[in-house]
Design a protein around this motif. Structure first.
Motif, PDB file in Angstrom:
ATOM      1  N   UNK A  75      27.002  90.613 -79.362  1.00 10.54           N
ATOM      2  CA  UNK A  75      25.783  89.886 -79.713  1.00 10.54           C
ATOM      3  C   UNK A  75      24.639  90.877 -79.880  1.00 10.54           C
ATOM      4  N   UNK A  76      23.550  90.380 -80.419  1.00 13.46           N
ATOM      5  CA  UNK A  76      22.350  91.198 -80.537  1.00 13.46           C
ATOM      6  C   UNK A  76      21.693  91.300 -79.172  1.00 13.46           C
ATOM      7  N   UNK A  77      20.693  92.134 -79.086  1.00 15.21           N
ATOM      8  CA  UNK A  77      19.980  92.331 -77.826  1.00 15.21           C
ATOM      9  C   UNK A  77      19.365  91.025 -77.321  1.00 15.21           C
ATOM     10  N   UNK A  78      19.009  90.121 -78.246  1.00 15.21           N
ATOM     11  CA  UNK A  78      18.437  88.823 -77.864  1.00 15.21           C
ATOM     12  C   UNK A  78      19.511  87.766 -77.586  1.00 15.21           C
ATOM     13  N   UNK A  79      20.774  88.191 -77.497  1.00 16.62           N
ATOM     14  CA  UNK A  79      21.949  87.349 -77.203  1.00 16.62           C
ATOM     15  C   UNK A  79      22.436  86.506 -78.383  1.00 16.62           C
ATOM     16  N   UNK A  80      21.877  86.697 -79.571  1.00 14.59           N
ATOM     17  CA  UNK A  80      22.375  86.007 -80.768  1.00 14.59           C
ATOM     18  C   UNK A  80      23.766  86.549 -81.099  1.00 14.59           C
ATOM     19  N   UNK A  81      24.782  85.676 -81.203  1.00 14.51           N
ATOM     20  CA  UNK A  81      26.138  86.148 -81.490  1.00 14.51           C
ATOM     21  C   UNK A  81      26.232  86.873 -82.835  1.00 14.51           C
ATOM     22  N   UNK A  82      27.032  87.952 -82.860  1.00 13.30           N
ATOM     23  CA  UNK A  82      27.265  88.705 -84.092  1.00 13.30           C
ATOM     24  C   UNK A  82      28.704  88.501 -84.549  1.00 13.30           C
ATOM     25  N   UNK A  83      29.654  88.869 -83.699  1.00 15.15           N
ATOM     26  CA  UNK A  83      31.068  88.779 -84.056  1.00 15.15           C
ATOM     27  C   UNK A  83      31.906  88.870 -82.785  1.00 15.15           C
ATOM     28  N   UNK A  84      33.105  88.324 -82.858  1.00 15.76           N
ATOM     29  CA  UNK A  84      34.063  88.437 -81.757  1.00 15.76           C
ATOM     30  C   UNK A  84      35.353  89.019 -82.316  1.00 15.76           C
ATOM     31  N   UNK A  85      35.875  90.020 -81.637  1.00 20.29           N
ATOM     32  CA  UNK A  85      37.160  90.611 -82.014  1.00 20.29           C
ATOM     33  C   UNK A  85      38.102  90.489 -80.824  1.00 20.29           C
ATOM     34  N   UNK A  86      39.365  90.205 -81.124  1.00 20.55           N
ATOM     35  CA  UNK A  86      40.379  90.067 -80.079  1.00 20.55           C
ATOM     36  C   UNK A  86      41.383  91.191 -80.265  1.00 20.55           C
ATOM     37  N   UNK A  87      41.618  91.919 -79.183  1.00 22.02           N
ATOM     38  CA  UNK A  87      42.451  93.117 -79.231  1.00 22.02           C
ATOM     39  C   UNK A  87      43.633  92.967 -78.279  1.00 22.02           C
ATOM     40  N   UNK A  88      44.836  93.086 -78.797  1.00 22.69           N
ATOM     41  CA  UNK A  88      46.016  93.051 -77.938  1.00 22.69           C
ATOM     42  C   UNK A  88      46.025  94.278 -77.033  1.00 22.69           C
ATOM     43  N   UNK A  89      46.334  94.077 -75.769  1.00 22.99           N
ATOM     44  CA  UNK A  89      46.410  95.197 -74.831  1.00 22.99           C
ATOM     45  C   UNK A  89      47.802  95.823 -74.790  1.00 22.99           C
ATOM     46  N   UNK A  90      48.761  95.223 -75.474  1.00 24.94           N
ATOM     47  CA  UNK A  90      50.127  95.740 -75.457  1.00 24.94           C
ATOM     48  C   UNK A  90      50.218  97.213 -75.855  1.00 24.94           C
ATOM     49  N   UNK A  91      49.526  97.667 -76.922  1.00 24.53           N
ATOM     50  CA  UNK A  91      49.630  99.079 -77.292  1.00 24.53           C
ATOM     51  C   UNK A  91      49.075 100.047 -76.237  1.00 24.53           C
ATOM     52  N   UNK A  92      48.329  99.516 -75.275  1.00 28.01           N
ATOM     53  CA  UNK A  92      47.711 100.371 -74.255  1.00 28.01           C
ATOM     54  C   UNK A  92      48.502 100.424 -72.952  1.00 28.01           C
ATOM     55  N   UNK A  93      49.473  99.549 -72.791  1.00 23.87           N
ATOM     56  CA  UNK A  93      50.183  99.464 -71.508  1.00 23.87           C
ATOM     57  C   UNK A  93      50.831 100.783 -71.109  1.00 23.87           C
ATOM     58  N   UNK A  94      51.579 101.391 -72.017  1.00 28.54           N
ATOM     59  CA  UNK A  94      52.256 102.643 -71.687  1.00 28.54           C
ATOM     60  C   UNK A  94      51.246 103.750 -71.407  1.00 28.54           C
ATOM     61  N   UNK A  95      50.220 103.833 -72.250  1.00 29.22           N
ATOM     62  CA  UNK A  95      49.223 104.895 -72.082  1.00 29.22           C
ATOM     63  C   UNK A  95      48.507 104.744 -70.744  1.00 29.22           C
TER      64      UNK A  95
END
Length: 160
Positions: free
Chosen positions: A70-90
């Motif tokens: 969101x912006x500094x005033x809390x206005x939403x900008x965008x939401x992204x969803x990231x799978x954590x599966x590629x990070x498990x081994x690392x």
């Protein structure tokens, strides 16, 4: 990528919502330090958005990390969803080598400690690059910001 190059392309707040869960005081302290380091120095902006600075709210939904920006005033900008599966081994390997590093500090030679630390840094760089790759085309950041954000991802996995 060297970063966004814009002075308003930065995070001014990072919040972990209740889905992250709480842990031991030591883990909570490490999370707070990771957030402080990330806010202190970063280059971060959603792709095609020039109206920063930004706030980031992180949450977990079904083993996915949700980036609500969101912006500094809390206005939403965008939401992204990231799978954590590629990070498990690392992350798992990173914690194992960190344990080896802390054990080595007590009983190993400086050259052995340095070798383990080089491996630790290499894994941290690999995780940071994976994070940048997974967010490519969505969020612009420099490598140092990716390193700080990956540190936070690691601390989110740490249960103490």
């Amino acid at each position: 990528m060297s970063g966004t190059g814009r002075t308003n392309a930065k995070l001014v707040d990072v919040e972990l919502d209740e889905t992250i869960g709480r842990s031991t005081p030591d883990v909570e302290h490490e999370r707070a330090v990771a957030i402080f380091d990330l806010i202190e120095e970063n280059s971060f902006a959603p792709v095609n958005d020039d109206a920063g600075p930004y706030k980031l709210r992180l949450s977990l939904v079904e083993s996915r990390l949700v980036f609500a920006i969101s912006r500094e005033n809390s206005e939403p900008v965008v939401t992204h969803i990231l799978s954590l599966t590629p990070f498990r081994r690392i992350v798992k390997d990173y914690y194992m080598i960190c344990e080896s590093y802390y054990d080595a500090i007590r009983s190993s030679t400086p050259s052995q400690i340095e070798a383990i630390d080089m491996g630790r840094r290499g894994l941290h760089n690999e995780g940071s690059q994976t994070l940048m790759d997974r967010l490519a085309g969505k969020i612009e950041m420099d490598f140092d910001t990716a390193r700080r954000l990956f540190t936070l991802v690691c601390v989110l996995h740490w249960r103490g």
